[in-house]
Design a protein around this motif. Structure first.
Motif, short mmCIF file in Angstrom:
data_model
loop_
_atom_site.label_atom_id
_atom_site.label_comp_id
_atom_site.label_asym_id
_atom_site.label_seq_id
_atom_site.Cartn_x
_atom_site.Cartn_y
_atom_site.Cartn_z
N ILE A 109 0.84 -1.22 0.00
CA ILE A 109 0.00 0.00 0.00
C ILE A 109 0.87 1.25 0.00
O ILE A 109 0.60 2.21 -0.74
CB ILE A 109 -0.96 -0.02 1.22
N ILE A 110 1.93 1.25 0.83
CA ILE A 110 2.80 2.44 0.92
C ILE A 110 3.41 2.77 -0.44
O ILE A 110 3.36 3.90 -0.93
CB ILE A 110 3.91 2.22 1.97
N ASN A 111 3.98 1.74 -1.10
CA ASN A 111 4.65 1.98 -2.38
C ASN A 111 3.67 2.31 -3.50
O ASN A 111 3.93 3.19 -4.33
CB ASN A 111 5.51 0.77 -2.77
N VAL A 112 2.52 1.64 -3.53
CA VAL A 112 1.54 1.88 -4.60
C VAL A 112 0.95 3.28 -4.47
O VAL A 112 0.87 4.03 -5.46
CB VAL A 112 0.44 0.80 -4.56
N VAL A 113 0.53 3.65 -3.28
CA VAL A 113 -0.07 4.97 -3.07
C VAL A 113 0.94 6.07 -3.38
O VAL A 113 0.63 7.07 -4.05
CB VAL A 113 -0.61 5.11 -1.63
N ALA A 114 2.18 5.90 -2.89
CA ALA A 114 3.22 6.90 -3.13
C ALA A 114 3.54 7.02 -4.62
O ALA A 114 3.72 8.13 -5.15
CB ALA A 114 4.47 6.55 -2.34
N ALA A 115 3.61 5.88 -5.31
CA ALA A 115 3.94 5.88 -6.74
C ALA A 115 2.85 6.55 -7.56
O ALA A 115 3.13 7.31 -8.49
CB ALA A 115 4.17 4.45 -7.22
N ILE A 116 1.59 6.27 -7.24
CA ILE A 116 0.46 6.84 -7.99
C ILE A 116 0.35 8.34 -7.74
O ILE A 116 0.11 9.13 -8.67
CB ILE A 116 -0.85 6.13 -7.61
N SER A 117 0.55 8.75 -6.50
CA SER A 117 0.33 10.16 -6.15
C SER A 117 1.50 11.07 -6.53
O SER A 117 1.30 12.20 -6.97
CB SER A 117 0.04 10.30 -4.66
N SER A 118 2.74 10.58 -6.34
CA SER A 118 3.88 11.47 -6.57
C SER A 118 4.88 10.95 -7.60
O SER A 118 5.77 11.67 -8.03
CB SER A 118 4.62 11.73 -5.26
N GLY A 119 4.75 9.69 -7.99
CA GLY A 119 5.68 9.13 -8.95
C GLY A 119 6.95 8.60 -8.33
O GLY A 119 7.76 7.96 -9.00
N ASN A 120 7.16 8.81 -7.05
CA ASN A 120 8.34 8.32 -6.34
C ASN A 120 7.92 7.32 -5.27
O ASN A 120 6.88 7.48 -4.63
CB ASN A 120 9.11 9.47 -5.68
N VAL A 121 8.77 6.30 -5.07
CA VAL A 121 8.46 5.31 -4.03
C VAL A 121 9.45 5.47 -2.88
O VAL A 121 10.65 5.64 -3.11
CB VAL A 121 8.53 3.87 -4.58
N PRO A 122 8.97 5.43 -1.63
CA PRO A 122 9.87 5.60 -0.48
C PRO A 122 10.76 4.39 -0.25
O PRO A 122 11.84 4.50 0.34
CB PRO A 122 8.92 5.83 0.69
N LEU A 123 10.32 3.19 -0.67
CA LEU A 123 11.09 1.96 -0.47
C LEU A 123 11.58 1.44 -1.81
O LEU A 123 10.78 1.03 -2.65
CB LEU A 123 10.24 0.89 0.23
N ASN A 124 12.91 1.48 -2.03
CA ASN A 124 13.44 1.02 -3.31
C ASN A 124 13.62 -0.49 -3.32
O ASN A 124 13.36 -1.19 -2.32
CB ASN A 124 14.75 1.74 -3.66
N ALA A 125 14.11 -1.04 -4.45
CA ALA A 125 14.20 -2.50 -4.63
C ALA A 125 15.12 -3.15 -3.61
O ALA A 125 14.78 -4.20 -3.04
CB ALA A 125 14.68 -2.79 -6.06
N VAL A 126 16.28 -2.55 -3.34
CA VAL A 126 17.23 -3.14 -2.39
C VAL A 126 16.65 -3.15 -0.98
O VAL A 126 16.78 -4.14 -0.24
CB VAL A 126 18.58 -2.37 -2.41
N GLN A 127 15.97 -2.07 -0.61
CA GLN A 127 15.34 -1.99 0.71
C GLN A 127 14.24 -3.04 0.85
O GLN A 127 14.10 -3.68 1.90
CB GLN A 127 14.79 -0.58 0.94
N LEU A 128 13.46 -3.21 -0.21
CA LEU A 128 12.40 -4.22 -0.18
C LEU A 128 12.97 -5.64 -0.11
O LEU A 128 12.37 -6.52 0.50
CB LEU A 128 11.50 -4.08 -1.41
N LEU A 129 14.13 -5.86 -0.72
CA LEU A 129 14.79 -7.17 -0.60
C LEU A 129 15.20 -7.44 0.84
O LEU A 129 15.09 -8.57 1.33
CB LEU A 129 16.02 -7.22 -1.52
N TRP A 130 15.70 -6.41 1.52
CA TRP A 130 16.07 -6.55 2.94
C TRP A 130 14.82 -6.81 3.79
O TRP A 130 14.83 -7.68 4.66
CB TRP A 130 16.81 -5.31 3.40
N VAL A 131 13.74 -6.09 3.49
CA VAL A 131 12.47 -6.32 4.20
C VAL A 131 11.99 -7.75 3.94
O VAL A 131 11.50 -8.44 4.83
CB VAL A 131 11.40 -5.29 3.76
N ASN A 132 12.15 -8.20 2.70
CA ASN A 132 11.74 -9.56 2.33
C ASN A 132 12.56 -10.61 3.09
O ASN A 132 12.04 -11.64 3.51
CB ASN A 132 11.90 -9.75 0.82
N LEU A 133 13.85 -10.32 3.28
CA LEU A 133 14.71 -11.22 4.05
C LEU A 133 14.27 -11.30 5.50
O LEU A 133 14.22 -12.38 6.10
CB LEU A 133 16.17 -10.74 3.96
#
Length: 519
Positions: free
Chosen positions: A300-324
């Motif tokens: 929700i955080i990334n989708v809402v941020a991407a739709i509203s501003s075009g930028n995502v607060p959590l990048n791919a590397v950060q999401l990989l760490w969260v996934n770990l």
């Protein structure tokens, strides 16, 4: 009796053996003595062998006719011994004319004669309950598992043993609570299903009766576990949802037909099976709750941020760490929780109950909404709230995104404690005994500090001040009191899926409109 077994055995030779039959409840042997006399000896269930006797042997060796009064006298002995939980075995014999013995080729199918027997004696054998069985039965009962005893013993012995080990609580219990195998066998399928739930003890049963009971209980929607050790138990062990065979006395056929082998042949080990089974199931639920919360919040955080501003607060590397954190470390931390006594106070889970319960949905919803609300607020208003307006836009955006990433990860660390106890108020109970959980949480926090403070180039983050670290910790800490308050919110007993289906309007079938009313 001061007899020497080997000497007595050498005085006769075995002609033919009729093995013990669980249907007839007796076994026999034909022997020939040194004087060429042929005797057929029978042993088995006392009241069944007694019914085949027409004479009885006195202590002085004299033979007397079995009158109705004498037969009742012997039955009284059997009943008295059975009430003391003694298993009664009767011994009887008869003479046989050598001319009636078939040739060796014909003996394979020879049915030993069992009429006109002479009763030798009745023995009561004590098979005491193992220590701890009564406590194990009580634990099973308190945890919602009904223990039923299916035995070949007569009703009086079965009743006494069941009272001794706590399966029966009422000494005056009658049918259908305590029932004989042949009575249950005589019922049709509908009648068996009607009485199956009420049965606690079944005496004088055959292996097929156990199979019929398992089928009736499964038809009624129960999850059925069966213990057995003999080859005849194999069909019931195979039919049951969980077959438990005995490791010491169990036959190879029984072991092959079962799902679990109890190595020490002790019923108390069944409680361990229930504890560990419930523990594994509960740990899977804890991990799913934790994983869904992380997934929902990150998505929700990334989708809402991407739709509203075009930028995502959590990048791919950060999401990989969260996934770990979520998949590997989270699974290690939550799926290795040892079983607790609290698990044995829960009611059993039905075969059709959903894996994700309403309580889990409630906890998930509270934590996900909190994390999404806080982090989206930081994403859109973070520069003002964190007093970063004096910095350049590029640097303030990096600080803001690093702070969001750091807060999000710390929220998951704190939420890991919440996931340990989805229903209980004290989430820290037993945490000091789970060293792996503490190790995983510690490693996660240390690695997070290293990522933020030293691996900024790799993860596109910047170092945070100690004030921002404290704010991150404070935001993450709020998830604990929030979870505590949330557990006081009642949830409906009906699964969420069923509630949604009730609210969803049903489509009318084609042809329903204008159809004539039923006559």
């Amino acid at each position: 009796l001061h007899m020497k077994f080997a000497v007595e055995r050498s005085k006769s030779a075995i002609i033919h053996v009729s093995p013990f039959n669980s249907e007839k409840k007796r076994g026999g042997v034909a022997v020939i003595g040194r004087d060429s006399d042929v005797h057929v000896h029978w042993k088995g269930a006392a009241e069944i062998v007694l019914a085949l006797c027409t004479n009885w042997l006195d202590v002085d060796g004299s033979t007397h006719e079995m009158t109705p009064d004498k037969a009742n006298h012997f039955r009284k002995y059997i009943e008295d011994m059975a009430e003391q939980s003694l298993r009664c075995v009767a011994f009887a014999y008869r003479n046989l004319d050598p001319k009636d013995i078939p040739s060796e080729e014909q003996r394979i199918n020879w049915e030993l004669p069992d009429n006109d027997l002479t009763l030798i004696g009745i023995v009561g054998m004590k098979d005491p309950c193992r220590p701890g069985v009564r406590d194990a039965v009580e634990l099973c009962t308190n945890s919602g598992v009904k223990v039923r005893m299916v035995t070949g013993d007569n009703l009086q012995t079965a009743r006494a043993i069941a009272l001794e080990c706590g399966i029966l609580t009422d000494p005056q219990a009658s049918a259908p609570v305590i029932i004989e195998g042949k009575v249950f066998r005589a019922y049709n399928d509908a009648e068996r299903e009607a009485v199956a739930d009420k049965i606690s003890v079944m005496g004088r049963s055959s292996p097929n009766d156990k199979l019929l009971l398992v089928k009736a209980l499964k038809k009624n929607g129960h999850v059925v576990a069966v213990t057995g050790d003999g080859t005849n138990d194999a069909p019931a062990l195979h039919e049951a949802d969980i077959g438990l065979s005995m490791g010491i006395q169990g036959t190879e056929v029984a072991k092959e037909s079962s799902d679990i082998i109890i190595l020490d042949d002790n019923f108390a080990s069944v409680v361990k099976v229930v504890r560990w089974g419930r523990s594994v199931y509960a740990n899977i639920q804890k991990f799913i709750q934790f994983q869904l919360t992380v997934n929902v919040a990150a998505l929700i955080i990334n989708v809402v941020a991407a739709i509203s501003s075009g930028n995502v607060p959590l990048n791919a590397v950060q999401l990989l760490w969260v996934n770990l954190i979520m998949d590997t470390l989270g699974a290690l931390a939550l799926a290795t929780e040892p079983p607790t006594d609290q698990l044995m106070k829960r009611t059993p889970v039905g075969r059709r109950e959903p894996l994700v319960t309403n309580i889990m949905w409630r906890n998930l919803f509270i934590q996900a909404v909190y994390q999404v609300a806080v982090l989206l607020t930081l994403n859109f208003r973070g520069r003002d709230l964190l007093h970063l307006t004096q910095d350049t836009l590029e640097h303030s955006s990096k600080v803001k995104n690093s702070f969001i990433f750091n807060t999000f990860v710390l929220c998951q660390v704190f939420n890991e404690f919440n996931a340990r106890k989805p229903e209980e108020l004290n989430i820290f109970e037993g945490v000091s005994r789970n060293h792996l959980f503490l190790a995983v949480v510690s490693v996660t926090v240390v690695l997070q500090v290293i990522i933020i403070e030293f691996l900024g180039k790799f993860t596109s983050t910047v170092r945070l001040s100690w004030q921002l670290w404290l704010v991150s910790l404070a935001i993450a800490f709020i998830s604990w009191p929030l979870a505590l308050v949330g557990k006081f919110i009642p949830v409906p007993q009906t699964p969420l899926k069923n509630l949604i289906l009730k609210c969803w309007p049903k489509k009318k079938k084609q042809g329903d409109e204008g159809a004539a009313p039923p006559v």
